[in-house]
Motif scaffolding. Structure first.
Motif, PDB file in Angstrom:
ATOM      1  N   TYR A 225       0.853  -1.188   0.000  1.00 44.82           N
ATOM      2  CA  TYR A 225       0.000   0.000   0.000  1.00 44.82           C
ATOM      3  C   TYR A 225       0.891   1.241   0.000  1.00 44.82           C
ATOM      4  O   TYR A 225       2.054   1.195   0.410  1.00 44.82           O
ATOM      5  N   MET A 226       0.297   2.347  -0.445  1.00 48.39           N
ATOM      6  CA  MET A 226       1.089   3.574  -0.582  1.00 48.39           C
ATOM      7  C   MET A 226       0.233   4.780  -0.228  1.00 48.39           C
ATOM      8  O   MET A 226      -0.985   4.779  -0.430  1.00 48.39           O
ATOM      9  N   THR A 227       0.882   5.811   0.289  1.00 48.95           N
ATOM     10  CA  THR A 227       0.165   7.044   0.612  1.00 48.95           C
ATOM     11  C   THR A 227      -0.477   7.629  -0.642  1.00 48.95           C
ATOM     12  O   THR A 227       0.122   7.605  -1.727  1.00 48.95           O
ATOM     13  N   PRO A 228      -1.690   8.169  -0.541  1.00 51.16           N
ATOM     14  CA  PRO A 228      -2.333   8.768  -1.716  1.00 51.16           C
ATOM     15  C   PRO A 228      -1.923  10.228  -1.933  1.00 51.16           C
ATOM     16  O   PRO A 228      -2.276  10.823  -2.956  1.00 51.16           O
ATOM     17  N   TYR A 229      -1.185  10.788  -0.977  1.00 54.92           N
ATOM     18  CA  TYR A 229      -0.908  12.221  -1.000  1.00 54.92           C
ATOM     19  C   TYR A 229       0.245  12.565  -1.941  1.00 54.92           C
ATOM     20  O   TYR A 229       1.220  11.821  -2.071  1.00 54.92           O
ATOM     21  N   ASP A 230       0.123  13.719  -2.593  1.00 54.00           N
ATOM     22  CA  ASP A 230       1.195  14.209  -3.459  1.00 54.00           C
ATOM     23  C   ASP A 230       2.333  14.755  -2.598  1.00 54.00           C
ATOM     24  O   ASP A 230       2.168  15.018  -1.411  1.00 54.00           O
ATOM     25  N   GLY A 231       3.478  14.935  -3.231  1.00 54.57           N
ATOM     26  CA  GLY A 231       4.603  15.551  -2.527  1.00 54.57           C
ATOM     27  C   GLY A 231       5.593  14.565  -1.938  1.00 54.57           C
ATOM     28  O   GLY A 231       6.560  14.964  -1.293  1.00 54.57           O
ATOM     29  N   PHE A 232       5.374  13.255  -2.151  1.00 52.20           N
ATOM     30  CA  PHE A 232       6.353  12.303  -1.633  1.00 52.20           C
ATOM     31  C   PHE A 232       7.614  12.349  -2.494  1.00 52.20           C
ATOM     32  O   PHE A 232       7.610  12.838  -3.620  1.00 52.20           O
ATOM     33  N   MET A 233       8.699  11.819  -1.948  1.00 48.86           N
ATOM     34  CA  MET A 233      10.000  11.842  -2.633  1.00 48.86           C
ATOM     35  C   MET A 233      10.278  10.460  -3.204  1.00 48.86           C
ATOM     36  O   MET A 233      10.543   9.513  -2.475  1.00 48.86           O
ATOM     37  N   ASN A 234      10.221  10.331  -4.517  1.00 47.74           N
ATOM     38  CA  ASN A 234      10.504   9.053  -5.159  1.00 47.74           C
ATOM     39  C   ASN A 234      11.964   9.010  -5.609  1.00 47.74           C
ATOM     40  O   ASN A 234      12.386   9.822  -6.434  1.00 47.74           O
ATOM     41  N   THR A 235      12.734   8.092  -5.057  1.00 45.53           N
ATOM     42  CA  THR A 235      14.122   7.895  -5.502  1.00 45.53           C
ATOM     43  C   THR A 235      14.326   6.468  -5.984  1.00 45.53           C
ATOM     44  O   THR A 235      15.438   5.951  -5.975  1.00 45.53           O
ATOM     45  N   PHE A 236      13.224   5.833  -6.389  1.00 50.97           N
ATOM     46  CA  PHE A 236      13.288   4.480  -6.941  1.00 50.97           C
ATOM     47  C   PHE A 236      13.523   4.583  -8.446  1.00 50.97           C
ATOM     48  O   PHE A 236      12.598   4.583  -9.250  1.00 50.97           O
ATOM     49  N   PHE A 237      14.803   4.692  -8.823  1.00 55.09           N
ATOM     50  CA  PHE A 237      15.167   4.869 -10.222  1.00 55.09           C
ATOM     51  C   PHE A 237      16.172   3.820 -10.709  1.00 55.09           C
ATOM     52  O   PHE A 237      16.639   3.893 -11.841  1.00 55.09           O
ATOM     53  N   GLY A 238      16.560   2.873  -9.869  1.00 53.76           N
ATOM     54  CA  GLY A 238      17.620   1.948 -10.222  1.00 53.76           C
ATOM     55  C   GLY A 238      18.906   2.303  -9.498  1.00 53.76           C
ATOM     56  O   GLY A 238      18.996   3.328  -8.819  1.00 53.76           O
ATOM     57  N   VAL A 239      19.910   1.465  -9.654  1.00 56.07           N
ATOM     58  CA  VAL A 239      21.157   1.592  -8.894  1.00 56.07           C
ATOM     59  C   VAL A 239      22.114   2.563  -9.585  1.00 56.07           C
ATOM     60  O   VAL A 239      22.251   2.561 -10.809  1.00 56.07           O
ATOM     61  N   SER A 240      22.771   3.373  -8.781  1.00 51.90           N
ATOM     62  CA  SER A 240      23.749   4.326  -9.310  1.00 51.90           C
ATOM     63  C   SER A 240      24.977   4.356  -8.410  1.00 51.90           C
ATOM     64  O   SER A 240      24.870   4.185  -7.194  1.00 51.90           O
ATOM     65  N   SER A 241      26.124   4.547  -9.014  1.00 53.81           N
ATOM     66  CA  SER A 241      27.367   4.696  -8.261  1.00 53.81           C
ATOM     67  C   SER A 241      28.126   5.881  -8.838  1.00 53.81           C
ATOM     68  O   SER A 241      27.969   6.215 -10.017  1.00 53.81           O
ATOM     69  N   GLN A 242      28.932   6.530  -8.029  1.00 53.80           N
ATOM     70  CA  GLN A 242      29.701   7.683  -8.483  1.00 53.80           C
ATOM     71  C   GLN A 242      31.189   7.420  -8.293  1.00 53.80           C
ATOM     72  O   GLN A 242      31.616   6.948  -7.246  1.00 53.80           O
ATOM     73  N   MET A 243      31.972   7.732  -9.325  1.00 52.05           N
ATOM     74  CA  MET A 243      33.422   7.643  -9.230  1.00 52.05           C
ATOM     75  C   MET A 243      33.982   9.058  -9.049  1.00 52.05           C
ATOM     76  O   MET A 243      33.606   9.974  -9.780  1.00 52.05           O
ATOM     77  N   ILE A 244      34.857   9.208  -8.076  1.00 53.30           N
ATOM     78  CA  ILE A 244      35.432  10.507  -7.737  1.00 53.30           C
ATOM     79  C   ILE A 244      36.900  10.547  -8.175  1.00 53.30           C
ATOM     80  O   ILE A 244      37.655   9.599  -7.916  1.00 53.30           O
ATOM     81  N   PHE A 245      37.301  11.633  -8.834  1.00 49.99           N
ATOM     82  CA  PHE A 245      38.695  11.783  -9.261  1.00 49.99           C
ATOM     83  C   PHE A 245      39.233  13.118  -8.743  1.00 49.99           C
ATOM     84  O   PHE A 245      38.627  14.173  -8.955  1.00 49.99           O
ATOM     85  N   LEU A 246      40.380  13.051  -8.077  1.00 47.76           N
ATOM     86  CA  LEU A 246      40.886  14.196  -7.312  1.00 47.76           C
ATOM     87  C   LEU A 246      42.174  14.798  -7.856  1.00 47.76           C
ATOM     88  O   LEU A 246      42.734  15.705  -7.249  1.00 47.76           O
ATOM     89  N   LYS A 247      42.666  14.314  -9.009  1.00 46.55           N
ATOM     90  CA  LYS A 247      43.974  14.763  -9.481  1.00 46.55           C
ATOM     91  C   LYS A 247      44.040  16.282  -9.681  1.00 46.55           C
ATOM     92  O   LYS A 247      45.012  16.933  -9.281  1.00 46.55           O
ATOM     93  N   ASP A 248      43.015  16.863 -10.316  1.00 49.38           N
ATOM     94  CA  ASP A 248      43.057  18.303 -10.576  1.00 49.38           C
ATOM     95  C   ASP A 248      43.106  19.097  -9.269  1.00 49.38           C
ATOM     96  O   ASP A 248      43.842  20.089  -9.158  1.00 49.38           O
ATOM     97  N   ALA A 249      42.315  18.657  -8.289  1.00 46.52           N
ATOM     98  CA  ALA A 249      42.317  19.345  -6.993  1.00 46.52           C
ATOM     99  C   ALA A 249      43.675  19.192  -6.309  1.00 46.52           C
ATOM    100  O   ALA A 249      44.201  20.152  -5.723  1.00 46.52           O
ATOM    101  N   LEU A 250      44.270  17.986  -6.397  1.00 46.27           N
ATOM    102  CA  LEU A 250      45.581  17.765  -5.781  1.00 46.27           C
ATOM    103  C   LEU A 250      46.665  18.563  -6.489  1.00 46.27           C
ATOM    104  O   LEU A 250      47.606  19.055  -5.855  1.00 46.27           O
TER     105      LEU A 250
END
Length: 592
Positions: free
Chosen positions: A156-181
């Protein structure tokens, strides 16, 4: 002179009194902090097992709440850590407990590693086989939350608008620091073996290598395939349709979730309570007695067993580090723990539960040496949590049998060493000049104030190559492969458990419970898990130990930011690690 002596004596007495009073006050304060949340657990005689995923984190072992976390948050309701074994055995107990009518699951804000969530969902699925229902109610769908909810009889799910849906599939982020270093004048020198061994790559590149991008895409795809497939099956749709809904952003409202078959009905809280009352077989929702899952776990864990034979579960949970640190897999500490288990005559089988991204090669070697001695006494069955990679695989590859979750990150058979050079920062940014004074040509090789020369790089590369050869050889021996076969799947590449099964790095997809049952089955005269005593090693830290460790331990600075995974991976790195060889994955993946 007499007045001076009087003043001095009075000052000393005052300091002594202040010290005594401060010490007493500190103990009183620590005692008060440790007592937070220590009220006696009571539950209803019968009712609904309410599992609110926002109130606890699924971890490897159950631990008491850290008082400093409570104080810093200004709340006594900080999520507690519920160990996956305690969680699973409690759900199993609920399946046969006449006091538990059904499970009411609130999956929003589900917290835990991919493997822990996978095992928790499997336990809920087993619960349904008892004939009792699992009912879920969603207000803010997430990947982890909907993955758990999908096992339910009804969603069951709330009928009210304004909920936050983050069900979009899996994501990962790669971070690269060379320029900052580079801007800071820091030069990081990376010596490694394995084209996929990307640990440290973030410090020497400003974008991903082709191999690193390839393995990350395959890894994320495999995790989503494992989760998405069971979600789709549970809702009676194809995996392709589920992907289409997410790719085309078809789930924009609660009505969309219902229309596309991911939710059975939208209900307000009042309407939901009426549904729950009907299932509870009462007309008045106020008659429903809720049993909080954390309370149920507290009552059901650590049952008294009179069994003669013991299955010891050794939790290798955390980074593999040198020394005796209590909150990581410290080489010297774990070697002594394994030796103690080996000398216990009641232990007839061992489950090595690995939830580690790896770390120090030296510490891994110490742990593996003790595990090899343990295998001479009894079977050692490995069970993989969210990670069993690099050093985590090093210590477990020689196990008699290996269970892995489908989403476990494992393999990463490779080695690297990393030496930063801060000379440019010191000289060009801080305008400080450093003049080395050496007795020999390479005395300041690890001083981090200059880059390595060609001879030093060759020296380090030779060491890394030697360790890599040893790594592939021990994997070959443990998995009954040739070194060439291991070489084809090594090179530092990270595999999910589902992929690892196909290439022979693990024996079976299964949970910690499966591994314990398998271990019990190796003991002569034992017919099942109910005939053995299960003992956990090491024992979880007490509230006071957690408090003391937190005071002296590292603080997470980047929690909740894209750098969170990088910080977790390198939090234990300091100048003393310069030049050491490491076997670990580059960062920790956090799925929400």
């Amino acid at each position: 002179m007499k007045d001076f002596l009087k003043m001095t004596f009075a000052t000393l007495v005052g300091l002594m009194l202040f010290t005594v009073v401060s010490t007493v006050f500190s103990f009183i304060l620590l005692g008060a902090i440790a007592a937070i949340g220590s009220t006696q657990t009571k539950i209803a005689n019968e009712g609904v097992l309410k599992i609110d995923m926002s109130t606890f984190v699924l971890t490897e072992q159950s631990t008491e709440a850290n008082p400093l976390d409570m104080l810093s948050s200004g709340s006594q309701q900080m999520p507690s850590n519920v160990g996956i074994w305690d969680a699973v055995t409690s759900i199993n107990a609920a399946a046969t407990d006449p006091a538990v009518k059904f499970i009411y699951l609130l999956p929003d804000m589900a917290m835990g590693g991919t493997a822990q969530l996978e095992e928790f969902r499997a336990a809920l699925q087993n619960f349904r086989r008892s004939g009792k229902a699992v009912i879920s109610y969603i207000e803010n769908p997430t990947n982890a939350g909907y993955y758990l909810a999908s096992v339910s009889d009804k969603i069951y799910m709330t009928p009210y608008d304004g909920f936050m849906n983050t069900f979009f599939g899996v994501s990962s982020q790669m971070i690269f620091l060379k320029d900052a270093l580079d801007r800071l004048g820091v030069n990081v020198q990376l010596i490694r073996h394995g084209k996929y061994k990307s640990a440290g790559e973030m410090f020497v590149r400003n974008s991903s290598s082709k191999e690193n991008l390839e393995q990350n895409e395959a890894m994320v795809g495999s995790i989503w395939s494992s989760w998405g497939t069971v979600i789709a099956e549970s809702r009676g749709m194809s995996f392709e349709k589920l992907n289409g809904l997410l790719n085309d952003l078809k789930l924009n409202s609660a009505a969309d979730f219902v229309a596309e078959g991911l939710v059975d009905e939208t209900l307000s809280r009042e309407e939901l309570n009426a549904k729950l009352a009907s299932l509870y077989m009462t007309e008045d929702p106020d008659d429903i007695q809720n049993i909080a899952f954390k309370d149920y776990v507290t009552l059901k864990k650590n049952p008294v067993s009179l069994a003669e034979n013991t299955v010891a579960v050794i939790y290798a949970d955390g980074n593999i580090v040198d020394g005796k640190e209590k909150q990581q897999v410290a080489g010297d500490r774990f070697a002594s723990i394994i030796a103690k288990v080996r000398k216990d005559p009641s232990v007839k089988a061992v489950v090595l539960r690995v939830n580690s991204p790896g770390g120090s090669v030296l510490a891994s070697e110490k742990i593996k040496a003790e595990l090899d001695l343990l295998r001479e006494k009894c079977p050692v069955i490995a069970s993989y949590g969210a990670y069993a990679a690099s050093g985590g695989y090093w210590i477990s590859a020689n196990s008699d049998y290996i269970f892995s979750n489908a989403t476990t990150l494992t393999g990463s058979i490779g080695v690297f060493s990393m030496i930063p050079d801060f000379g440019g920062t010191i000289e060009n940014k801080l305008h400080v000049t450093i003049t080395p004074v050496n007795s020999n040509r390479h005395s300041d090789m690890y001083g981090m104030m200059r880059p390595l020369d060609k001879a030093e790089v060759a020296y380090m590369q030779k060491s890394v190559e030697s360790i890599y050869d040893k790594f592939t050889s021990l994997v070959a021996a443990g998995r009954e492969m040739s070194v060439e076969e291991v070489g084809n799947i090594a090179q530092g590449r990270v595999w999910t458990g589902a992929e690892a099964l196909q290439i022979g790095l693990v024996d079976q997809i299964g949970t910690l419970e499966d591994a314990i049952k398998y271990a019990a089955g190796t003991i002569e005269g034992v017919s099942g898990i109910q005939d053995v005593r299960i003992e956990a090693h090491p024992k979880p830290l007490t509230t006071m130990e957690l408090l003391l460790e937190s005071i002296n331990g590292p603080t997470a600075v980047f929690a909740g930011t894209p750098l969170e995974g990088v910080e977790a991976a390198f939090r234990n790195w300091n100048s003393t690690q310069s030049g050491k060889a490491y076997a670990r994955i580059p960062y920790e993946i956090i799925i929400k």
